[in-house]
Design an enzyme around this catalytic site. Structure first.
Site, PDB file in Angstrom:
ATOM      1  N   SER A  96      -3.253   4.095  -1.012  1.00  0.00           N
ATOM      2  CA  SER A  96      -4.407   3.601  -1.779  1.00  0.00           C
ATOM      3  C   SER A  96      -4.918   4.782  -2.590  1.00  0.00           C
ATOM      4  O   SER A  96      -5.711   5.577  -2.097  1.00  0.00           O
ATOM      5  CB  SER A  96      -5.506   3.115  -0.837  1.00  0.00           C
ATOM      6  OG  SER A  96      -5.002   2.177   0.064  1.00  0.00           O
ATOM      7  N   LYS A 172      -6.440  -2.993  -5.139  1.00  0.00           N
ATOM      8  CA  LYS A 172      -6.726  -2.460  -3.796  1.00  0.00           C
ATOM      9  C   LYS A 172      -8.167  -1.927  -3.717  1.00  0.00           C
ATOM     10  O   LYS A 172      -8.871  -2.129  -2.731  1.00  0.00           O
ATOM     11  CB  LYS A 172      -5.717  -1.368  -3.465  1.00  0.00           C
ATOM     12  CG  LYS A 172      -5.981  -0.616  -2.183  1.00  0.00           C
ATOM     13  CD  LYS A 172      -5.878  -1.482  -0.952  1.00  0.00           C
ATOM     14  CE  LYS A 172      -6.260  -0.687   0.290  1.00  0.00           C
ATOM     15  NZ  LYS A 172      -6.325  -1.522   1.482  1.00  0.00           N
ATOM     16  N   LYS A 240     -13.201   7.643   0.063  1.00  0.00           N
ATOM     17  CA  LYS A 240     -12.302   7.876  -1.079  1.00  0.00           C
ATOM     18  C   LYS A 240     -12.154   6.597  -1.906  1.00  0.00           C
ATOM     19  O   LYS A 240     -12.268   6.611  -3.132  1.00  0.00           O
ATOM     20  CB  LYS A 240     -10.943   8.329  -0.534  1.00  0.00           C
ATOM     21  CG  LYS A 240      -9.809   8.348  -1.534  1.00  0.00           C
ATOM     22  CD  LYS A 240      -8.449   8.248  -0.834  1.00  0.00           C
ATOM     23  CE  LYS A 240      -8.250   6.939  -0.132  1.00  0.00           C
ATOM     24  NZ  LYS A 240      -6.923   6.537   0.228  1.00  0.00           N
TER      25      LYS A 240
HETATM   26  N1  LIG Z   1      -5.282   2.829   8.115  1.00  0.00           N
HETATM   27  C1  LIG Z   1      -5.501   1.670   7.495  1.00  0.00           C
HETATM   28  O1  LIG Z   1      -6.053   0.717   8.076  1.00  0.00           O
HETATM   29  C2  LIG Z   1      -5.042   1.497   6.073  1.00  0.00           C
HETATM   30  C3  LIG Z   1      -4.976   0.205   5.553  1.00  0.00           C
HETATM   31  C4  LIG Z   1      -4.541   0.004   4.254  1.00  0.00           C
HETATM   32  C5  LIG Z   1      -4.201   1.098   3.473  1.00  0.00           C
HETATM   33  N2  LIG Z   1      -4.293   2.363   3.975  1.00  0.00           N
HETATM   34  C6  LIG Z   1      -3.921   3.489   3.088  1.00  0.00           C
HETATM   35  O2  LIG Z   1      -2.650   3.981   3.490  1.00  0.00           O
HETATM   36  C7  LIG Z   1      -2.567   5.388   3.241  1.00  0.00           C
HETATM   37  C8  LIG Z   1      -2.225   6.083   4.560  1.00  0.00           C
HETATM   38  O3  LIG Z   1      -3.263   5.783   5.478  1.00  0.00           O
HETATM   39  P1  LIG Z   1      -3.139   6.099   7.039  1.00  0.00           P
HETATM   40  O4  LIG Z   1      -4.234   5.338   7.699  1.00  0.00           O
HETATM   41  O5  LIG Z   1      -1.737   5.949   7.496  1.00  0.00           O
HETATM   42  O6  LIG Z   1      -3.538   7.650   7.019  1.00  0.00           O
HETATM   43  P2  LIG Z   1      -3.246   8.792   8.071  1.00  0.00           P
HETATM   44  O7  LIG Z   1      -2.995   8.233   9.429  1.00  0.00           O
HETATM   45  O8  LIG Z   1      -4.341   9.783   7.895  1.00  0.00           O
HETATM   46  O9  LIG Z   1      -1.859   9.420   7.578  1.00  0.00           O
HETATM   47  C9  LIG Z   1      -1.801  10.152   6.406  1.00  0.00           C
HETATM   48  C10 LIG Z   1      -0.368  10.553   6.127  1.00  0.00           C
HETATM   49  O10 LIG Z   1      -0.343  11.331   4.928  1.00  0.00           O
HETATM   50  C11 LIG Z   1       0.257  12.589   5.208  1.00  0.00           C
HETATM   51  N3  LIG Z   1      -0.348  13.587   4.333  1.00  0.00           N
HETATM   52  C12 LIG Z   1      -1.653  13.773   4.076  1.00  0.00           C
HETATM   53  N4  LIG Z   1      -1.832  14.766   3.189  1.00  0.00           N
HETATM   54  C13 LIG Z   1      -0.594  15.214   2.863  1.00  0.00           C
HETATM   55  C14 LIG Z   1      -0.117  16.217   1.987  1.00  0.00           C
HETATM   56  N5  LIG Z   1      -0.941  16.970   1.258  1.00  0.00           N
HETATM   57  N6  LIG Z   1       1.218  16.394   1.903  1.00  0.00           N
HETATM   58  C15 LIG Z   1       2.074  15.644   2.630  1.00  0.00           C
HETATM   59  N7  LIG Z   1       1.678  14.659   3.480  1.00  0.00           N
HETATM   60  C16 LIG Z   1       0.352  14.454   3.586  1.00  0.00           C
HETATM   61  C17 LIG Z   1       0.001  12.819   6.675  1.00  0.00           C
HETATM   62  O11 LIG Z   1       0.886  13.780   7.191  1.00  0.00           O
HETATM   63  P3  LIG Z   1       0.554  14.570   8.571  1.00  0.00           P
HETATM   64  O12 LIG Z   1       1.019  13.684   9.689  1.00  0.00           O
HETATM   65  O13 LIG Z   1       1.284  15.834   8.463  1.00  0.00           O
HETATM   66  O14 LIG Z   1      -0.949  14.787   8.593  1.00  0.00           O
HETATM   67  C18 LIG Z   1       0.261  11.426   7.212  1.00  0.00           C
HETATM   68  O15 LIG Z   1       1.618  11.143   7.280  1.00  0.00           O
HETATM   69  C19 LIG Z   1      -3.931   5.796   2.658  1.00  0.00           C
HETATM   70  O16 LIG Z   1      -3.832   5.825   1.265  1.00  0.00           O
HETATM   71  C20 LIG Z   1      -4.852   4.691   3.136  1.00  0.00           C
HETATM   72  O17 LIG Z   1      -5.971   4.549   2.289  1.00  0.00           O
HETATM   73  C21 LIG Z   1      -4.669   2.593   5.272  1.00  0.00           C
END
Ligand SMILES: NC(=O)c1ccc[n+]([C@@H]2O[C@H](COP(=O)([O-])OP(=O)(O)OC[C@H]3O[C@@H](n4cnc5c(N)ncnc54)[C@H](OP(=O)(O)O)[C@@H]3O)[C@@H](O)[C@H]2O)c1
Length: 298
Positions: A96, A172, A240
């Site tokens: 997102s 989104k 964000k």
């Molecule tokens: N969680 C939800 O319910 C949900 C629902 C819909 C959409 N989303 C969207 O999906 C995306 C991921 O969300 P999430 O909940 O899975 O987040 P998350 O658990 O915080 O995971 C973030 C991921 O991004 C990686 N990352 C962050 N900064 C980075 C960088 N500078 N370089 C390389 N890798 C990096 C992290 O790696 P590390 O493991 O090394 O930290 C991890 O794999 C976001 O855009 C979020 O808005 C989330």
């Protein structure tokens, strides 16, 4: 079946990759922190040393990292996905992120001969684990059609928003505006009930039917009452998304008063050091303002 590469094994990526493995897609993955990807490697995925190597091993490369800066880095940066570009490769960014970043990444991908879809999702890790995500994809229709088998393995509501990149991430933001405001409303309702002497659990019960029903109350109401803020969608991430929605509103000329307030409350969550917690933790800010704590009655 298409060979899939997946970059970003976070809360969402972990569940989506599980579904892809279950569906039989040959999968190669990369995550910044390798240990966090171990369970997906154990489930049968191959490891790539860089996002570029991940791309070289795949026909469809999916990226799903935190925000615009992270997406740009893993796709366009040194060792990024585009360094592994090869004929026939498709890039899908499911993060997102800001629509202008989606457009910038799509242009950089196109320059390397790689068509791109911005295809963010609705849902949460549990929904993802059930393969029931909503997916809103933008980009060339033929590329969308080619990616449908992958989308169908992880989602139930799949929408082609349009041919223009950035429209998926724009939709989104609009979706998350509704969620962000609804979480704020749920938190306010629970705190008001608490102070008015009503068991907050009864708010969850009564709003589960009728016009006040919201996914926010359904998914987060009880967790607000029990103060279970283990992250499903962090306050940082919701902040964000609301910030991006406000930027878009400024650009196109729309006032978003409710979204502004919801964003400011999330800023308070962040200032209080709880940004990594679930966005439901906004209830703690409202509790402090009201000098109370919501709790279920016996
Ligand atoms: N969680 C939800 O319910 C949900 C629902 C819909 C959409 N989303 C969207 O999906 C995306 C991921 O969300 P999430 O909940 O899975 O987040 P998350 O658990 O915080 O995971 C973030 C991921 O991004 C990686 N990352 C962050 N900064 C980075 C960088 N500078 N370089 C390389 N890798 C990096 C992290 O790696 P590390 O493991 O090394 O930290 C991890 O794999 C976001 O855009 C979020 O808005 C989330």
């Amino acid at each position: 079946m298409q060979k899939v590469g997946f970059v970003g094994i976070g809360l969402m990526g972990r569940q989506i990759t599980r579904r892809l493995i279950m569906a039989g897609f040959p999968l190669t993955i990369w995550n910044r922190t390798k240990e966090r990807a171990q369970e997906i490697l154990d489930a049968g995925a191959a490891w790539a040393e860089t996002p570029a190597a991940c791309a070289r091993a795949a026909e469809v490369v999916i990226t799903m990292v935190t925000d615009s800066a992270a997406s740009e880095k893993v796709i366009c940066g040194s060792g990024g996905v585009l360094e592994g570009a090869h004929p026939g490769m498709i890039l899908i960014d499911m993060g997102s992120i800001a629509p202008e970043m989606s457009r910038s990444i799509a242009a950089q991908a196109k320059a390397k001969g790689v068509p791109m879809l911005d295809a963010p999702v609705t849902g949460n890790p549990k929904v993802a684990s059930e393969g029931k995500l909503g997916i809103m994809a933008a980009g060339p229709r033929a590329i969308y059609d080619a990616c449908l088998p992958v989308f169908q393995a992880i989602g139930v509501k799949i929408i082609h928003v349009g041919e223009e990149n950035g429209m998926g991430t724009t939709l989104k933001l609009i979706n998350n505006l509704v969620m962000g405001v609804a979480i704020e409303a749920a938190a306010e309702a629970l705190v008001l009930a608490e102070k008015a002497g009503i068991d907050p659990v009864k708010v969850i019960e009564i709003t589960s039917v009728g016009g006040a029903r919201t996914g926010a109350m359904e998914t987060r109401g009880m967790r607000m009452i029990t103060h279970d803020f283990s992250p499903h969608f962090s306050a940082d991430n919701m902040y964000k998304d609301l910030s991006s929605a406000l930027n878009l509103a400024e650009k196109v000329g729309v006032c978003l008063p409710a979204a502004s307030i919801a964003r400011e409350m999330l800023r308070a969550v962040k200032i209080q050091g709880n940004g990594a917690m679930d966005s439901a933790s906004v209830v703690t800010v409202i509790e402090r303002l009201a000098d109370t704590v919501v709790k279920a009655r016996k």
